[in-house]
Design a protein around this motif. Structure first.
Motif, mmCIF file in Angstrom:
data_model
loop_
_atom_site.group_PDB
_atom_site.id
_atom_site.type_symbol
_atom_site.label_atom_id
_atom_site.label_comp_id
_atom_site.label_asym_id
_atom_site.label_seq_id
_atom_site.Cartn_x
_atom_site.Cartn_y
_atom_site.Cartn_z
ATOM 1 N N LEU A 64 0.832 -1.195 0.000
ATOM 2 C CA LEU A 64 0.000 0.000 0.000
ATOM 3 C C LEU A 64 0.871 1.252 0.000
ATOM 4 O O LEU A 64 1.848 1.340 0.747
ATOM 5 C CB LEU A 64 -0.906 -0.008 1.240
ATOM 6 C CG LEU A 64 -1.828 1.198 1.425
ATOM 7 C CD1 LEU A 64 -2.879 1.241 0.308
ATOM 8 C CD2 LEU A 64 -2.484 1.143 2.799
ATOM 9 N N ARG A 65 0.527 2.237 -0.835
ATOM 10 C CA ARG A 65 1.287 3.476 -0.918
ATOM 11 C C ARG A 65 0.614 4.554 -0.081
ATOM 12 O O ARG A 65 -0.617 4.595 0.035
ATOM 13 C CB ARG A 65 1.427 3.937 -2.371
ATOM 14 C CG ARG A 65 2.297 3.032 -3.202
ATOM 15 C CD ARG A 65 2.603 3.675 -4.552
ATOM 16 N NE ARG A 65 1.398 3.863 -5.354
ATOM 17 C CZ ARG A 65 0.900 2.958 -6.198
ATOM 18 N NH1 ARG A 65 1.517 1.807 -6.341
ATOM 19 N NH2 ARG A 65 -0.187 3.230 -6.898
ATOM 20 N N ALA A 66 1.455 5.456 0.461
ATOM 21 C CA ALA A 66 0.946 6.537 1.302
ATOM 22 C C ALA A 66 1.966 7.658 1.330
ATOM 23 O O ALA A 66 3.034 7.577 0.707
ATOM 24 C CB ALA A 66 0.652 6.032 2.720
ATOM 25 N N ILE A 67 1.622 8.711 2.058
ATOM 26 C CA ILE A 67 2.510 9.848 2.259
ATOM 27 C C ILE A 67 2.771 9.971 3.768
ATOM 28 O O ILE A 67 1.817 10.034 4.556
ATOM 29 C CB ILE A 67 1.911 11.164 1.727
ATOM 30 C CG1 ILE A 67 1.641 11.064 0.234
ATOM 31 C CG2 ILE A 67 2.848 12.326 2.036
ATOM 32 C CD1 ILE A 67 2.889 10.949 -0.606
ATOM 33 N N PRO A 87 -1.735 10.440 6.694
ATOM 34 C CA PRO A 87 -3.145 10.847 6.528
ATOM 35 C C PRO A 87 -3.811 10.153 5.339
ATOM 36 O O PRO A 87 -3.161 9.560 4.477
ATOM 37 C CB PRO A 87 -3.035 12.352 6.302
ATOM 38 C CG PRO A 87 -1.723 12.509 5.587
ATOM 39 C CD PRO A 87 -0.807 11.442 6.153
ATOM 40 N N HIS A 88 -5.149 10.257 5.328
ATOM 41 C CA HIS A 88 -5.976 9.850 4.174
ATOM 42 C C HIS A 88 -5.797 8.361 3.825
ATOM 43 O O HIS A 88 -5.741 7.996 2.645
ATOM 44 C CB HIS A 88 -5.646 10.716 2.949
ATOM 45 C CG HIS A 88 -5.665 12.181 3.233
ATOM 46 N ND1 HIS A 88 -6.742 12.831 3.790
ATOM 47 C CD2 HIS A 88 -4.702 13.135 3.055
ATOM 48 C CE1 HIS A 88 -6.472 14.116 3.924
ATOM 49 N NE2 HIS A 88 -5.243 14.333 3.499
ATOM 50 N N PRO A 141 -13.852 8.602 8.216
ATOM 51 C CA PRO A 141 -13.562 7.881 6.959
ATOM 52 C C PRO A 141 -12.115 7.378 6.880
ATOM 53 O O PRO A 141 -11.845 6.417 6.146
ATOM 54 C CB PRO A 141 -13.833 8.937 5.883
ATOM 55 C CG PRO A 141 -13.609 10.243 6.583
ATOM 56 C CD PRO A 141 -14.068 10.035 8.010
ATOM 57 N N TYR A 142 -11.251 8.021 7.614
ATOM 58 C CA TYR A 142 -9.848 7.644 7.523
ATOM 59 C C TYR A 142 -9.315 7.202 8.898
ATOM 60 O O TYR A 142 -9.778 7.685 9.946
ATOM 61 C CB TYR A 142 -8.993 8.798 6.994
ATOM 62 C CG TYR A 142 -9.417 9.289 5.628
ATOM 63 C CD1 TYR A 142 -9.223 8.504 4.493
ATOM 64 C CD2 TYR A 142 -10.014 10.537 5.487
ATOM 65 C CE1 TYR A 142 -9.606 8.959 3.246
ATOM 66 C CE2 TYR A 142 -10.401 11.004 4.240
ATOM 67 C CZ TYR A 142 -10.195 10.203 3.128
ATOM 68 O OH TYR A 142 -10.597 10.646 1.888
ATOM 69 N N ALA A 143 -8.324 6.333 8.874
ATOM 70 C CA ALA A 143 -7.690 5.859 10.103
ATOM 71 C C ALA A 143 -6.642 6.871 10.567
ATOM 72 O O ALA A 143 -6.058 7.605 9.752
ATOM 73 C CB ALA A 143 -7.047 4.496 9.869
ATOM 74 N N PRO A 165 3.691 15.794 -1.608
ATOM 75 C CA PRO A 165 2.583 15.448 -0.713
ATOM 76 C C PRO A 165 1.270 15.206 -1.422
ATOM 77 O O PRO A 165 0.450 14.445 -0.960
ATOM 78 C CB PRO A 165 2.501 16.678 0.203
ATOM 79 C CG PRO A 165 3.856 17.302 0.124
ATOM 80 C CD PRO A 165 4.299 17.073 -1.262
ATOM 81 N N SER A 166 1.055 15.845 -2.564
ATOM 82 C CA SER A 166 -0.217 15.687 -3.255
ATOM 83 C C SER A 166 -0.249 14.494 -4.160
ATOM 84 O O SER A 166 -1.285 14.173 -4.731
ATOM 85 C CB SER A 166 -0.514 16.965 -4.077
ATOM 86 O OG SER A 166 0.501 17.178 -5.052
#
Length: 296
Positions: free
Chosen positions: A187-190, A203-204, A245-247, A294-295
């Motif tokens: 899983l990808r994230a920031i 986040p998100h 909605p988000y963890a 970040p975006s």
């Protein structure tokens, strides 16, 4: 009325003859040994009293000289001990530094990449910033956006460069963001900096995502800044609120951001090409990429 005795010359002659007679008698027949021993015993206290001042003076002189010598020798030994202890402390520091350098040089994925060891000169004490000054600059090939690592993982990136030094922004800086990937699930994230030395936030991320405490986050390489596969952080806390909605996810950096003194600057092949193209386009390119990260 007055009787005159022998003259002085006669007395001296008689005493000389008596002395010669006694010496001859003592030399040949040893009859005066007992008398000589008795006289020596009688005269010994007088000889001791006469020689006592000189003996006492010699003893006192030797005693003071020995004490002075011992004091001087003690001071020399103490000074030598302090020097040896100081040198031993330096050896311990060099041994620890050598161990850290060996760990960094044996880090994974370093074999085919150019690297440079740098030291921290200063750390920004601003509680809302996480930055450090390095002792390498553009003369050593450092460029803006240069990835900074230690033996345990990613530390940050270079944001300012001078000929002999540079400033690195750590991944915990509130204005820093780095694309990451969960090593277990993909899983990808920031990962965003929070300003705290041991805290990142992700986040998100939906509540339904497969995330566990202890999952390792590695660089995804999507920002074309950090090479893929380097450790960034480990998941420390996961809070999944059904009403949200988000963890809420918190991670701890794997790099020793508050304790390390030496860091690694790396030049992966594709990053070298990117840095060269950025240098041809101008210095504003790294900032644009950092803002877009970040975006993404």
């Amino acid at each position: 009325m007055f009787q005159r005795g022998p003259s002085m010359a006669m007395r001296a002659a008689l005493l000389v003859l008596a002395s010669v007679f006694l010496m001859t008698l003592d030399h040949r027949q040893q009859h005066l040994e007992t008398m000589r021993a008795t006289l020596a015993m009688v005269l010994y206290p007088l000889e001791y009293l006469v020689s006592l001042p000189a003996t006492a003076g010699n003893w006192a002189s030797d005693a003071f000289a020995a004490r002075s010598h011992l004091i001087s020798e003690n001071e020399n030994l103490r000074s030598r001990q302090l020097k040896l202890e100081a040198r031993l402390l330096k050896f311990d520091a060099l041994l620890a530094e050598n161990s850290r350098l060996r760990e960094m040089l044996q880090s994974p994925r370093m074999v085919d990449e150019r690297l440079l060891v740098a030291e921290l000169l200063a750390v920004d004490m601003d509680p809302f910033k996480r930055q450090a000054v390095l002792n390498k600059g553009s003369l050593a090939g450092v460029y803006r956006g240069h990835p900074v690592l230690d033996a345990k993982g990613v530390m940050g990136q270079v944001t300012e460069v001078s000929p002999v030094s540079s400033v690195a922004m750590l991944i915990t800086d509130p204005s820093h963001a780095i694309p990451v990937q969960f090593n277990r699930s993909g899983l990808r994230a920031i990962a965003l900096g929070t300003g705290e030395a041991d805290r990142l936030e992700l986040p998100h991320i939906p509540n339904t995502a497969d995330i566990r405490v202890g999952d390792l986050l590695v660089t995804s390489g999507l920002d074309r800044r950090f090479p893929p596969g380097y450790p960034v952080a480990k998941i420390q806390h996961v809070d999944k609120d059904p009403s949200q909605p988000y963890a809420f996810i918190v991670a701890r950096p794997t790099a020793e951001l508050e304790r390390v003194r030496e860091v690694l600057l790396i030049w992966p092949d594709h990053l070298t090409e990117t840095s060269e193209s950025e240098a041809a386009l101008g210095e504003d390119a790294p900032e644009e990429m950092a803002q877009e990260a970040p975006s993404s």
